[in-house]
Design a protein around this motif. Structure first.
Motif, mmCIF file in Angstrom:
data_model
loop_
_atom_site.group_PDB
_atom_site.id
_atom_site.type_symbol
_atom_site.label_atom_id
_atom_site.label_comp_id
_atom_site.label_asym_id
_atom_site.label_seq_id
_atom_site.Cartn_x
_atom_site.Cartn_y
_atom_site.Cartn_z
ATOM 1 N N LYS A 31 4.218 -6.839 6.479
ATOM 2 C CA LYS A 31 4.319 -6.190 5.176
ATOM 3 C C LYS A 31 3.980 -7.152 4.032
ATOM 4 O O LYS A 31 4.126 -6.812 2.865
ATOM 5 C CB LYS A 31 5.728 -5.624 4.969
ATOM 6 C CG LYS A 31 6.009 -4.359 5.777
ATOM 7 C CD LYS A 31 5.120 -3.202 5.316
ATOM 8 C CE LYS A 31 5.471 -1.908 6.017
ATOM 9 N NZ LYS A 31 4.618 -0.782 5.551
ATOM 10 N N ARG B 170 1.088 -8.998 2.089
ATOM 11 C CA ARG B 170 -0.355 -8.889 1.881
ATOM 12 C C ARG B 170 -0.815 -9.966 0.910
ATOM 13 O O ARG B 170 -0.134 -10.261 -0.076
ATOM 14 C CB ARG B 170 -0.711 -7.509 1.328
ATOM 15 C CG ARG B 170 -0.434 -6.367 2.285
ATOM 16 C CD ARG B 170 -1.396 -6.375 3.463
ATOM 17 N NE ARG B 170 -1.175 -5.228 4.342
ATOM 18 C CZ ARG B 170 -0.364 -5.219 5.377
ATOM 19 N NH1 ARG B 170 0.329 -6.319 5.667
ATOM 20 N NH2 ARG B 170 -0.220 -4.149 6.132
ATOM 21 N N THR C 130 -7.890 2.690 5.316
ATOM 22 C CA THR C 130 -6.687 1.911 5.029
ATOM 23 C C THR C 130 -5.497 2.834 4.838
ATOM 24 O O THR C 130 -4.402 2.596 5.359
ATOM 25 C CB THR C 130 -6.894 1.047 3.771
ATOM 26 O OG1 THR C 130 -7.971 0.137 3.993
ATOM 27 C CG2 THR C 130 -5.633 0.267 3.435
ATOM 28 N N TYR C 131 -5.721 3.897 4.092
ATOM 29 C CA TYR C 131 -4.657 4.872 3.816
ATOM 30 C C TYR C 131 -4.108 5.453 5.121
ATOM 31 O O TYR C 131 -2.897 5.532 5.336
ATOM 32 C CB TYR C 131 -5.214 5.973 2.918
ATOM 33 C CG TYR C 131 -4.250 7.112 2.643
ATOM 34 C CD1 TYR C 131 -3.388 7.055 1.558
ATOM 35 C CD2 TYR C 131 -4.222 8.241 3.468
ATOM 36 C CE1 TYR C 131 -2.498 8.096 1.306
ATOM 37 C CE2 TYR C 131 -3.340 9.276 3.224
ATOM 38 C CZ TYR C 131 -2.486 9.204 2.130
ATOM 39 O OH TYR C 131 -1.605 10.221 1.889
ATOM 40 N N THR D 128 -2.152 2.894 7.578
ATOM 41 C CA THR D 128 -0.978 2.154 7.099
ATOM 42 C C THR D 128 0.181 3.043 6.663
ATOM 43 O O THR D 128 1.102 2.566 6.002
ATOM 44 C CB THR D 128 -1.372 1.237 5.918
ATOM 45 O OG1 THR D 128 -1.989 2.022 4.892
ATOM 46 C CG2 THR D 128 -2.320 0.153 6.382
ATOM 47 N N LYS E 120 -7.011 -1.351 -2.188
ATOM 48 C CA LYS E 120 -6.887 -1.347 -0.726
ATOM 49 C C LYS E 120 -5.566 -1.975 -0.291
ATOM 50 O O LYS E 120 -4.868 -1.455 0.591
ATOM 51 C CB LYS E 120 -8.067 -2.114 -0.118
ATOM 52 C CG LYS E 120 -8.022 -2.220 1.399
ATOM 53 C CD LYS E 120 -9.191 -3.045 1.911
ATOM 54 C CE LYS E 120 -9.103 -3.249 3.411
ATOM 55 N NZ LYS E 120 -10.193 -4.117 3.915
ATOM 56 N N THR E 121 -5.214 -3.078 -0.928
ATOM 57 C CA THR E 121 -3.983 -3.776 -0.556
ATOM 58 C C THR E 121 -2.754 -2.956 -0.930
ATOM 59 O O THR E 121 -1.799 -2.853 -0.157
ATOM 60 C CB THR E 121 -3.931 -5.153 -1.234
ATOM 61 O OG1 THR E 121 -5.093 -5.905 -0.858
ATOM 62 C CG2 THR E 121 -2.691 -5.917 -0.815
ATOM 63 N N SER F 123 -1.716 -0.129 1.398
ATOM 64 C CA SER F 123 -1.075 -0.504 2.657
ATOM 65 C C SER F 123 0.427 -0.658 2.517
ATOM 66 O O SER F 123 1.112 -1.040 3.481
ATOM 67 C CB SER F 123 -1.679 -1.808 3.192
ATOM 68 O OG SER F 123 -1.338 -2.900 2.339
#
Length: 436
Positions: free
Chosen positions: A32, A34, A75-76, A79, A122-123, A126
């Protein structure tokens, strides 16, 4: 006791911020956590297929390459669960960063600022519990920087997120920061900037003028420039005349086409042949090779930093500026190496001569690439975001070098920056681009 915090990790260039973060990530050791590194936008040595001109060579893009929206959707999906609340959050991020219009673009086509926005979105999708960002505000226009500072505070409070901001400049520490970890003495970080010494200033002014000087009064002449990729217009009806000795600030929001416009001048964009452009009094497409054009131009940009994944000694990176290559593929003689060393002394990086480029901090890498732009004493100097990642002291030094260089005969300069205060006083002309 407050559990979620916003923590700044501050230090001068080369103070060990990256090493500190690497150690911290090992200690946190969680899926978790990033981390968005400087090299995620510029100079990633894992992106070895990338080359300097690729962004403007659309025919090199594979039809199967995913677009930005598809990558974010992956990504969605990977995650977390697909819930109305998460979808709403996703759309809020797109709206905040004005990203809806970019979802159909290839990653390779994003501007440096747009790519920075993509990495942050993007980060955040997540759903990290801890987020580490290296120089999060670089490459972003003033409006987006302000929005991002507001977002960080909201995320910390509403999503129980601890955020670490790795910064090189005091202005990038938000006023709501809970804690500052100083990797440089705080007094040094706040100390008065170091200006270019009088002897180095005089050394630059005393340089002999090259015999290979183009005598045209018009260095750049652009008439009704129109650049389009697919259905997307990047530049529309742009006219620009730059005369010898002028210093121009090129301004505009992220994605307004600044780097694309410069790529036409630097002979990196094949669409230049379809445009009405003259450089140094000679029309593009009239038989002059790109190497004849580049011989008179010094250049640094985010795209160059991203493409420089050659782990060669710094002296060779400098020497590549004499050959107009990314990487060094020909031998240099002692006179050329001494020229490189001379400019390294001017920039205060001579102690890095034998260091492998990729072992340097991001700020040290940027200093080397900026110095590389000066190494052949160019007639036209193009500086696209040259101060990215530099601390206050190095920013002052580089600004002084630029200002001094501009005072010599037959020197013309173009500079891009999203920080108005980073422009040296010599930049008295301004070209503003509007996002299409």
């Amino acid at each position: 006791m407050q559990r979620e915090k916003i923590i700044a990790i501050a230090g001068l260039n080369g103070s060990g911020k990256t090493a500190y973060v690497d150690q911290m990530r090992k200690q946190l050791a969680s899926d978790k956590v990033r981390y968005i590194a400087f090299c995620d936008t510029y100079g990633s040595n894992t992106d070895k297929a990338y080359y300097l001109q690729q962004r403007w060579n659309q025919h090199d893009i594979d039809d199967e390459m995913p677009i930005t929206g598809e990558l974010l959707e992956r990504t969605y999906i990977l995650t977390g669960e697909d819930t109305p609340e998460r979808r709403q959050y996703q759309q809020q991020l797109y709206k905040l960063f004005q990203f809806d219009s970019l979802l159909d673009k290839y990653i390779i086509s994003l501007s440096s600022g747009e790519l920075r926005k993509y990495q942050i979105i993007k980060t955040l999708l997540s759903a990290p519990s801890k987020l580490i960002l290296d120089n999060p505000f670089i490459g972003l226009d003033a409006e987006t920087r302000l929005q991002l500072k507001t977002l960080f505070l909201t995320l910390s409070q509403e999503r129980h997120l601890t955020i670490y901001l790795v910064v090189s400049r005091i202005e990038d520490i938000p006023e709501y920061t809970n804690e500052i970890i100083w990797l440089t003495e705080e007094s040094d970080f706040h100390s008065a900037p170091i200006h270019l010494s009088d002897d180095k200033r005089q050394a630059i002014l005393s340089l002999k003028q090259s015999a290979d000087i183009r005598s045209s009064d018009e260095v750049v002449l652009m008439n009704d420039i129109h650049i389009k990729y697919g259905n997307r217009t990047i530049l529309s009806h742009v006219n620009w005349t730059i005369r010898q000795g002028e210093c121009w600030a090129l301004c505009g929001q992220n994605g307004s086409g600044k780097s694309t416009l410069l790529s036409l001048i630097c002979a990196d964009n094949p669409q230049a042949y379809a445009c009405d452009i003259s450089l140094f009094g000679r029309k593009r497409g009239s038989g002059e090779s790109i190497w004849e054009i580049k011989r008179h131009i010094g250049y640094v940009s985010p795209e160059m930093h991203r493409s420089y994944h050659h782990n060669i000694p710094v002296i060779q990176v400098m020497a590549s500026g004499l050959k107009d290559t990314v990487g060094l593929y020909t031998r240099t003689n002692e006179a050329e190496r001494e020229t490189c060393r001379w400019w390294m002394r001017i920039f205060g990086i001579d102690h890095l001569e034998t260091r492998p480029f990729l072992s340097l901090s991001s700020g040290e890498q940027r200093l080397v690439l900026v110095a590389r732009a000066f190494v052949k004493d160019p007639q036209l100097l193009i500086l696209d975001e040259p101060l990215h990642g530099l601390d206050n002291q190095n920013r002052t030094l580089v600004k002084d070098i630029i200002e001094t260089f501009s005072q010599r005969p037959n020197k013309t300069l173009i500079m891009v920056t999203h920080y108005e205060e980073d422009l040296p006083a010599c930049f008295t002309h301004k070209k503003q681009l509007t996002k299409q």
